[in-house]
Design a protein around this motif. Structure first.
Motif, PDB file in Angstrom:
ATOM      1  N   GLN A 379       0.882  -1.157   0.083  1.00  0.00           N
ATOM      2  CA  GLN A 379      -0.104  -0.027   0.024  1.00  0.00           C
ATOM      3  C   GLN A 379       0.671   1.328   0.049  1.00  0.00           C
ATOM      4  OE1 GLN A 379      -2.243   0.439   3.800  1.00  0.00           O
ATOM      5  NE2 GLN A 379      -0.738  -0.797   4.488  1.00  0.00           N
ATOM      6  N   ILE A 380       0.244   2.301  -0.366  1.00  0.00           N
ATOM      7  CA  ILE A 380       0.591   3.741   0.034  1.00  0.00           C
ATOM      8  C   ILE A 380      -0.016   4.249   1.088  1.00  0.00           C
ATOM      9  CG2 ILE A 380       1.008   6.017  -1.072  1.00  0.00           C
ATOM     10  CD1 ILE A 380       1.186   4.790  -3.991  1.00  0.00           C
ATOM     11  N   ARG A 381       0.944   4.876   2.056  1.00  0.00           N
ATOM     12  CA  ARG A 381       0.413   5.611   3.458  1.00  0.00           C
ATOM     13  C   ARG A 381       0.974   6.852   3.543  1.00  0.00           C
ATOM     14  NH1 ARG A 381       1.011   1.131   8.045  1.00  0.00           N
ATOM     15  NH2 ARG A 381      -0.855   1.940   8.988  1.00  0.00           N
ATOM     16  N   ILE A 388      -1.540   8.603  10.789  1.00  0.00           N
ATOM     17  CA  ILE A 388      -1.137   7.742   9.606  1.00  0.00           C
ATOM     18  C   ILE A 388      -2.449   7.570   8.857  1.00  0.00           C
ATOM     19  CG2 ILE A 388      -0.511   5.500   9.102  1.00  0.00           C
ATOM     20  CD1 ILE A 388       1.548   5.518  11.269  1.00  0.00           C
ATOM     21  N   THR A 389      -2.381   7.566   7.551  1.00  0.00           N
ATOM     22  CA  THR A 389      -3.696   7.524   6.624  1.00  0.00           C
ATOM     23  C   THR A 389      -3.178   6.530   5.495  1.00  0.00           C
ATOM     24  OG1 THR A 389      -4.278  10.079   6.910  1.00  0.00           O
ATOM     25  CG2 THR A 389      -5.284   8.596   5.117  1.00  0.00           C
ATOM     26  N   ASP A 390      -4.349   5.465   5.473  1.00  0.00           N
ATOM     27  CA  ASP A 390      -4.076   4.425   4.310  1.00  0.00           C
ATOM     28  C   ASP A 390      -4.589   5.377   3.294  1.00  0.00           C
ATOM     29  OD1 ASP A 390      -3.061   2.627   6.054  1.00  0.00           O
ATOM     30  OD2 ASP A 390      -5.190   1.787   6.218  1.00  0.00           O
ATOM     31  N   ASN A 432      -4.667  12.237  -6.619  1.00  0.00           N
ATOM     32  CA  ASN A 432      -4.667  13.279  -5.889  1.00  0.00           C
ATOM     33  C   ASN A 432      -3.829  13.143  -4.365  1.00  0.00           C
ATOM     34  OD1 ASN A 432      -6.170  14.790  -7.696  1.00  0.00           O
ATOM     35  ND2 ASN A 432      -7.957  14.088  -6.927  1.00  0.00           N
ATOM     36  N   LEU A 433      -3.597  13.883  -3.834  1.00  0.00           N
ATOM     37  CA  LEU A 433      -2.769  13.852  -2.609  1.00  0.00           C
ATOM     38  C   LEU A 433      -3.418  12.930  -1.545  1.00  0.00           C
ATOM     39  CD1 LEU A 433      -1.551  17.617  -1.832  1.00  0.00           C
ATOM     40  CD2 LEU A 433      -0.356  15.422  -2.732  1.00  0.00           C
ATOM     41  N   ASP A 434      -4.741  12.661  -1.710  1.00  0.00           N
ATOM     42  CA  ASP A 434      -5.527  11.819  -0.592  1.00  0.00           C
ATOM     43  C   ASP A 434      -5.712  10.376  -1.260  1.00  0.00           C
ATOM     44  OD1 ASP A 434      -7.402  12.598  -2.555  1.00  0.00           O
ATOM     45  OD2 ASP A 434      -8.824  13.480  -1.162  1.00  0.00           O
ATOM     46  N   GLY A 435      -5.168  10.322  -2.366  1.00  0.00           N
ATOM     47  CA  GLY A 435      -5.419   9.087  -3.228  1.00  0.00           C
ATOM     48  C   GLY A 435      -6.616   9.002  -4.075  1.00  0.00           C
TER      49      GLY A 435
END
Length: 790
Positions: A379-381, A388-390, A432-435
């Motif tokens: 994953q990218i976190r 911490i955000t997935d 985007n920055l938030d996935g």
């Protein structure tokens, strides 16, 4: 605060500014903005002995933070004034306007017929013999005109110095970046001792003198987004708290021996506390006391600072200082001391010189950090402000590798390796920055990927670059960031390269590389190539200093390159040009992989694949590195998001960086140093017929980033004199504007050899029409710029 910048003959004196001490316009302070020191005029300490000033006897200089300047500090001041002896201490004879400027800055404290002089004592830092541990500066200049020859003596440990035979004292104190609460408020009229401090004292300070309320502050006196609140009763007293004057203390009745001063910032801001002073009272001039506690609390009531059973000085004209470097920060900062253990003497502890500042909250938050994990989670976190955000997840047959981030378009870019058919599932993607809104830019089917690793951006040319050590000839390639299917440039082969970084300004590509196929090259190296075509390959650093490099990051300001080395277990650095020996910044690591650099903070981050952690180290103090995230699943790639307008780097190549300098920046949170309202700083080729040259300084039509056009009349390819035409084109005959060779002419002399000139007419050309035409483009541009900034 009233300030004026004095114009000296030497450019080095430009950081010396006059400031006020006690009243508007008194100009009794000389502020050195480079060192952060205030210098008191020598005329303020005439008639005082060295010991009197140091002890505070009969004066308030020590109580208000002043001390004797040291020999190096005095030498530095003299050099900035153009008066410095070499070597220093020493003597020199000089002449010029700076003699007059010096006497004006620090005051004339000696006058004789035809002469004026400025004398002062300082501290020569010699503790072995305090009786003669003093120095003196003597300066004598003719009067008038005070610009003639002046002899300067700076004597170190001069045994002839005694008492107050010399004019004054070189006293300095630190310049507060914000506001210092001195509590010199409502005390001036006699009989105001024991009065409650005004709850508005310290609120939204913008000036050192609030004449309407008789309030006085020190420092920059600039905290408009902070307010003060005092527990009641918090009373005023004017003397005998050690060597402090005008303090606040907990009231005798109802105070309970506890005093609290709360400093609260507006939403979106933080309070920074630099320090404060406490002292014990006695009618005999002060006394020492041990009190229960001295604390500083944050907005949630957590302890930022805590000392129990604290001794507070007051005897022998002394006090206790609390200094915080770095400052304590919170949306709300509360100073609290508890002297209830003193019983009936609980009011004998006074608070003074509260030194605080404010800053926008967003500049104090943790930057946005991204990483890829290659274990079972795949994953990218991200990490911001400790959360911490997935961001994105991948399938069991997909491995996220390198990752990078664009401030300009607010997106993350990464590459993925997939198992199965060779390279078929490999791809380069962005989101985007938030996935959200993920998209695939390039696929293995189209490009023949077979083991993508590193990824980097060149936002100046709008390209994404990657390394593919598993593909044929170990490809290094770049293509348009928006996913243009055709590769823009192929920069390999030559090495199995992993990490990659781009210097967009100097146009270099840097690689963490290995090469087991070419015996002429080292197996492991840190490489540099021309970004244009991959040519001019240089091995900057090679084995044994490099063994298995994984990732690279560059600091163009310090001209350093940093890299992680998996087998050596190091984070290392060297000069960008390869000179000198590489140095290990941090050693003894387990398995360092991805690397990121915070240029403004001078910190380096790395991901340790085996430890399952991300670490951070200060470049100034690397041994005390810390784990900021633990418990991760084989972290690999690493990227740090900082807005371009506060990342410390010249991103658009105009020679200017960040919001304080670059005209393309509105503020520190502006994501791009480019500005759509500035034709010479918008990242576009704005000529009617594009010439392939963009913005200042690359386009010769741009005299600066704020120039009104990329194609002024002397670089537009036209013969456009006002009035009769002369048959000549532009400053270079039209060559740089793309005029076909057969139609090019000799340079137009009206351009004066300047591409940025907006008239092909001779400078002697007269006429209102020409003047209006010259003014129209900038006048049309100004409203657009005004709307953008306001």
């Amino acid at each position: 605060m009233v300030m004026s910048i004095l114009a000296f003959a030497s450019p080095a004196t430009s950081e010396l500014i006059e400031a006020d001490l006690a009243a508007p316009g008194d100009a009794l302070i000389t502020r050195d903005t480079e060192t952060g020191l205030d210098w008191l005029d020598l005329t303020e300490t005439t008639g005082l002995s060295y010991d009197d000033v140091g002890a505070g006897s009969g004066n308030t200089w020590a109580a208000n933070g002043w001390r004797h300047a040291t020999t190096p500090e005095v030498c530095d001041l003299l050099l900035k004034l153009g008066l410095g002896p070499t070597p220093c201490p020493g003597s020199v004879s000089v002449e010029g306007d700076f003699v007059s400027n010096h006497l004006t800055l620090l005051g004339v404290n000696g006058m004789q017929i035809g002469t004026a002089s400025t004398w002062g004592l300082f501290d020569d830092l010699d503790p072995s013999n305090p009786s003669v541990g003093r120095g003196i500066v003597k300066k004598v200049g003719l009067d008038p005109p005070l610009t003639s020859t002046v002899d300067v003596w700076l004597n170190d440990s001069d045994p002839s110095i005694s008492g107050s035979q010399f004019g004054g004292h070189f006293l300095v104190r630190r310049t507060s970046p914000g506001t210092v609460l001195t509590f010199d408020a409502n005390v001036a009229p006699p009989g105001t001792n024991r009065s409650q401090i005004s709850q508005s004292y310290g609120d939204r300070v913008t000036e050192p003198h609030d004449t309407a309320n008789n309030f006085h502050y020190l420092g920059e006196a600039d905290t408009p987004n902070a307010v003060a609140e005092y527990s009641e009763p918090t009373l005023l007293w004017d003397d005998d708290y050690g060597n402090l004057t005008n303090v606040v203390y907990p009231g005798e009745v109802g105070g309970g021996g506890i005093l609290e001063l709360k400093l609260t910032a507006d939403p979106g801001h933080l309070v920074q506390l630099y320090g404060f002073d406490l002292a014990g009272w006695s009618s005999g001039g002060g006394e020492n006391y041990t009190i229960n506690a001295v604390q500083v609390l944050d907005v949630a009531g957590g302890l930022l600072h805590n000392e129990s059973n604290k001794l507070i000085l007051g005897a022998n004209d002394d006090h206790t200082s609390f200094d915080f470097d770095p400052p304590l920060e919170s949306a709300e900062v509360t100073i609290r001391f508890d002297s209830s253990n003193l019983g009936t003497l609980q009011d004998n502890i006074g608070l003074d010189n509260v030194d605080f500042d404010q800053l926008p909250a967003q500049t104090a938050t943790t930057e946005l950090l991204y990483w890829t994990e290659q274990g079972t989670t795949r994953q990218i976190r991200s990490l911001q402000d400790g959360v911490i955000t997935d961001v994105l997840s991948f399938g069991p047959d997909e491995t996220p590798e390198g990752i990078t981030v664009s401030s300009g378009d607010q997106k993350i870019y990464w590459n993925v390796c997939a198992t199965g058919v060779q390279g078929a599932g490999d791809r380069i993607q962005r989101a985007n920055l938030d996935g959200t809104s993920p998209e695939t830019l390039f696929t293995g089917d189209a490009y023949g990927f077979n083991g993508l690793e590193g990824i980097a951006l060149n936002e100046r040319t709008h390209e994404v670059c990657w390394t593919d050590p598993g593909s044929f000839n170990a490809a290094i390639s770049c293509a348009d960031m928006d996913g243009d299917p055709a590769p823009k440039r192929n920069l390999g082969p030559g090495a199995e390269s992993f990490g990659v970084a781009v210097d967009a300004i100097e146009e270099y590509l840097y690689l963490a590389a290995t090469d087991e196929t070419n015996p002429a090259l080292p197996i492991a190296s840190i490489q540099r190539r021309d970004f244009e075509d991959g040519g001019n390959l240089v091995d900057l650093f090679v084995e044994p200093a490099v063994d298995d490099p994984q990732d690279v990051a560059i600091d163009p300001n310090s001209q350093r390159i940093y890299w992680s080395d998996r087998l050596l277990g190091t984070i290392a650095w060297g000069q960008l040009d390869g000179t000198g020996s590489p140095m290990a910044l941090v050693s003894g690591l387990t398995d360092p992989r991805g690397l990121a650099l915070d240029v403004p903070a001078q910190e380096v981050y790395w991901a340790d694949w085996t430890d399952g952690a991300i670490y951070r180290a200060s470049i100034a103090d690397p041994e005390n590195y810390e784990a900021i995230v633990v418990g991760l699943d084989n972290p690999q790639g690493l990227a740090l998001f900082i807005p371009e307008c506060r990342d410390g780097i010249d991103n658009d190549g105009d020679g200017l960086a960040d919001d304080a300098e670059d005209p393309g920046c509105v503020d520190q949170e502006d994501l791009s140093e480019r500005d759509a309202a500035l034709p010479c700083d918008d990242g576009l080729d704005n000529e009617p017929t594009p010439d392939g040259m963009i913005d200042y300084p690359d386009d010769p039509g741009c005299a600066s980033p704020t120039h009104f056009s990329e194609s002024p009349r002397c670089q537009d390819g036209l013969d456009n004199e006002i009035g009769p035409k002369d048959g000549l084109i532009d400053f270079d005959g039209g060559a740089s504007a793309g005029v076909p060779p057969a139609q090019q002419t000799a340079p137009d002399p009206g351009c004066l050899g300047k591409a940025s000139r907006n008239s092909e007419n001779s400078p002697n050309f007269c006429g209102l029409g020409a003047e209006l035409v010259l003014l129209l483009p900038p006048l049309l541009w100004l409203p657009r710029r005004w709307r953008r900034l306001h």
